[in-house]
Design an enzyme around this catalytic site. Structure first.
Site, short mmCIF file in Angstrom:
data_model
loop_
_atom_site.label_atom_id
_atom_site.label_comp_id
_atom_site.label_asym_id
_atom_site.label_seq_id
_atom_site.Cartn_x
_atom_site.Cartn_y
_atom_site.Cartn_z
N CYS A 114 -17.25 -19.33 28.76
CA CYS A 114 -16.12 -20.27 28.61
C CYS A 114 -14.78 -19.60 28.90
O CYS A 114 -13.79 -20.28 29.17
CB CYS A 114 -16.09 -20.85 27.21
N HIS A 260 -9.50 -24.68 26.43
CA HIS A 260 -10.84 -24.87 26.97
C HIS A 260 -11.49 -26.02 26.22
O HIS A 260 -11.41 -26.10 24.99
CB HIS A 260 -11.66 -23.58 26.80
N ASN A 290 -18.30 -30.38 27.74
CA ASN A 290 -17.86 -28.99 27.88
C ASN A 290 -18.42 -28.44 29.20
O ASN A 290 -19.62 -28.27 29.34
CB ASN A 290 -18.39 -28.20 26.67
O1 UT7 Z 1 -17.34 -23.30 24.41
C1 UT7 Z 1 -17.94 -22.99 23.21
C2 UT7 Z 1 -19.09 -23.90 23.14
N1 UT7 Z 1 -19.60 -24.27 21.89
C3 UT7 Z 1 -18.89 -24.90 20.93
O2 UT7 Z 1 -17.73 -25.11 20.98
C4 UT7 Z 1 -19.70 -25.35 19.77
C5 UT7 Z 1 -18.99 -25.33 18.47
N2 UT7 Z 1 -19.80 -26.01 17.49
C6 UT7 Z 1 -19.93 -27.33 17.48
O3 UT7 Z 1 -19.31 -28.00 18.27
C7 UT7 Z 1 -20.84 -27.95 16.46
O4 UT7 Z 1 -21.46 -26.93 15.69
C8 UT7 Z 1 -21.91 -28.87 17.07
C9 UT7 Z 1 -21.25 -30.13 17.58
C10 UT7 Z 1 -22.62 -28.20 18.23
C11 UT7 Z 1 -22.95 -29.25 16.06
O5 UT7 Z 1 -22.32 -29.83 14.93
P1 UT7 Z 1 -22.70 -29.34 13.45
O6 UT7 Z 1 -21.95 -30.17 12.53
O7 UT7 Z 1 -22.49 -27.87 13.40
O8 UT7 Z 1 -24.23 -29.73 13.39
P2 UT7 Z 1 -25.49 -28.84 12.99
O9 UT7 Z 1 -26.02 -28.12 14.17
O10 UT7 Z 1 -25.22 -28.07 11.74
O11 UT7 Z 1 -26.48 -30.00 12.62
C12 UT7 Z 1 -26.20 -30.95 11.57
C13 UT7 Z 1 -27.29 -31.99 11.56
C14 UT7 Z 1 -28.68 -31.39 11.51
O12 UT7 Z 1 -29.52 -32.29 10.79
P3 UT7 Z 1 -29.87 -32.00 9.25
O13 UT7 Z 1 -30.53 -30.66 9.23
O14 UT7 Z 1 -28.56 -32.00 8.51
O15 UT7 Z 1 -30.75 -33.14 8.89
C15 UT7 Z 1 -29.13 -31.40 12.95
O16 UT7 Z 1 -30.52 -31.42 13.10
O17 UT7 Z 1 -27.24 -32.76 12.77
C16 UT7 Z 1 -28.51 -32.69 13.44
N3 UT7 Z 1 -28.24 -32.69 14.88
C17 UT7 Z 1 -28.17 -33.81 15.60
N4 UT7 Z 1 -28.29 -35.11 15.26
C18 UT7 Z 1 -28.13 -36.01 16.24
C19 UT7 Z 1 -28.05 -31.63 15.69
N5 UT7 Z 1 -27.83 -32.06 16.93
C20 UT7 Z 1 -27.90 -33.41 16.92
C21 UT7 Z 1 -27.75 -34.39 17.88
N6 UT7 Z 1 -27.86 -35.68 17.50
N7 UT7 Z 1 -27.47 -34.11 19.17
#
Ligand code: UT7
Length: 333
Positions: A114, A260, A290
């Site tokens: 990135c 970014h 992204n």
């Molecule tokens: O350029 C750098 C690139 N990366 C970033 O900037 C990423 C930075 N991080 C983020 O943007 C966030 O961490 C995400 C958007 C990727 C994820 O959000 P989060 O709030 O950290 O979600 P998580 O991975 O902790 O998951 C929370 C819940 C989980 O379910 P349970 O265990 O609480 O039941 C996941 O299984 O959301 C679930 N989950 C989804 N649900 C629906 C994970 N991905 C998805 C999805 N759709 N696509």
């Protein structure tokens, strides 16, 4: 020493719009989850098998060259930032070099994810400052869609990334206080595996195997989203302040911050912490997701076409991503 100015910008995104509702049909997700967590509504994907990473770069480069009023043969150096290269080797820089009527110039690939575009801008700026090259094409291009894991294992990653490319042409200027004022680059490799694609790499392997390509396999991106999020919010602020301090400027001097496009929630939190008004921060992640190394040049081109960048505007570019790497650039337009 001369400063580098951006004399041309171009971008290109594939025609195929993939909405959150389209993703609902192929993986276990919802439009509400994606919008709430990331702000993304849609992204672009290539039609599989029809376009390569460097096809996107060719179009973005043609647009940037056209904007600069230059031809490919005028360019002295290609710098190509990508984390989704067409081949393991050679790099995409040479694939772009053979695709347009460039001379037999050097083509450097930059692997800073990135942060690839700002790292590349910084490298280009040094070549211009020393006088070694006069016209440099800097490209950020990504083709994520064919390399994502659409199983539940990868759904938190697969919904955020999109395909696209952006490019700029840099040339020297004798004007003081014009063009790239400074660039600031950082890394912290202890977090390398927090956001990574491990295979097909050569790290302590017997052989490359088909297991790597099964859902949940090591050929797909892994991400500790919460760790990336927390580090990003801190590093974005630090590196923006670092750029301002180096130039004896303050947040009030910024006309436009182009972060970014990692996640709209990250950009909004950084904006809030810095106390910047909405008109001073540019976001287009809602439409493209992204696009890693391509996100800043795409946003730069759109911001300029929307008249948000004018003569003498102070533009701050900032980024954070895999590596971890982070960087900023301050540009007087
Ligand atoms: O350029 C750098 C690139 N990366 C970033 O900037 C990423 C930075 N991080 C983020 O943007 C966030 O961490 C995400 C958007 C990727 C994820 O959000 P989060 O709030 O950290 O979600 P998580 O991975 O902790 O998951 C929370 C819940 C989980 O379910 P349970 O265990 O609480 O039941 C996941 O299984 O959301 C679930 N989950 C989804 N649900 C629906 C994970 N991905 C998805 C999805 N759709 N696509």
């Amino acid at each position: 020493m001369k400063n580098s100015i951006i004399t041309g910008i171009g971008h290109y995104v594939p025609d195929r719009v993939v909405t959150n509702f389209d993703l609902e049909k192929i993986l276990d997700t919802t439009d509400a989850w994606i919008q709430e967590r990331t702000g993304i509504r849609e992204r672009r994907h290539v039609t599989p098998g029809e376009q390569s990473n460097y096809d996107l770069a060719i179009e973005a480069s043609k647009n940037a060259l056209n904007d600069a009023g230059m031809e490919a043969h005028d360019i002295d150096l290609i710098i190509y930032a990508t984390l989704s290269p067409d081949y393991v080797f050679p790099g995409d820089g040479v694939l772009l070099q053979r695709s347009l009527p460039f001379r037999n110039i050097a083509a450097i690939d930059i692997r800073a994810q990135c942060s690839g575009f700002i790292y590349s801008l910084s490298v280009a700026d040094q070549f211009i400052k020393t006088g070694m090259y006069r016209s440099i094409l800097v490209v950020g291009s990504e083709l994520h869609s064919v390399g994502l894991d659409y199983s539940n294992h990868g759904r938190h990653v697969s919904v955020i990334f999109g395909d696209g490319a952006g490019a700029v042409v840099l040339t020297p200027t004798d004007e003081l206080n014009k063009g790239i004022l400074s660039t600031h680059l950082h890394s912290e490799g202890q977090y390398a595996e927090e956001l990574a694609v491990i295979d097909p790499g050569f790290y302590k392997k017997d052989r490359i195997t088909s297991e790597m390509y099964k859902p949940g396999g090591s050929a797909f991106p892994v991400m500790n989203g919460q760790s990336v999020f927390k580090h990003a919010v801190v590093r974005f602020q630090e590196v923006i302040q670092e750029a301002l301090k180096a130039n004896h400027l303050t947040l009030d001097d910024i006309d436009l911050l182009i972060p970014h496009q990692a996640n709209l929630r990250i950009s909004q939190l950084v904006q809030k912490k810095l106390g910047l008004s909405d008109d001073k921060v540019y976001n287009n992640i809602m439409r493209y997701g992204n696009t890693t190394a391509a996100s800043i040049p795409i946003a730069l081109n759109e911001a300029r076409s929307e008249n948000k960048i004018k003569e003498d505007s102070l533009v701050c570019l900032a980024t954070f991503g895999s590596g971890f790497t982070w960087a900023s650039a301050l540009i007087k337009w």
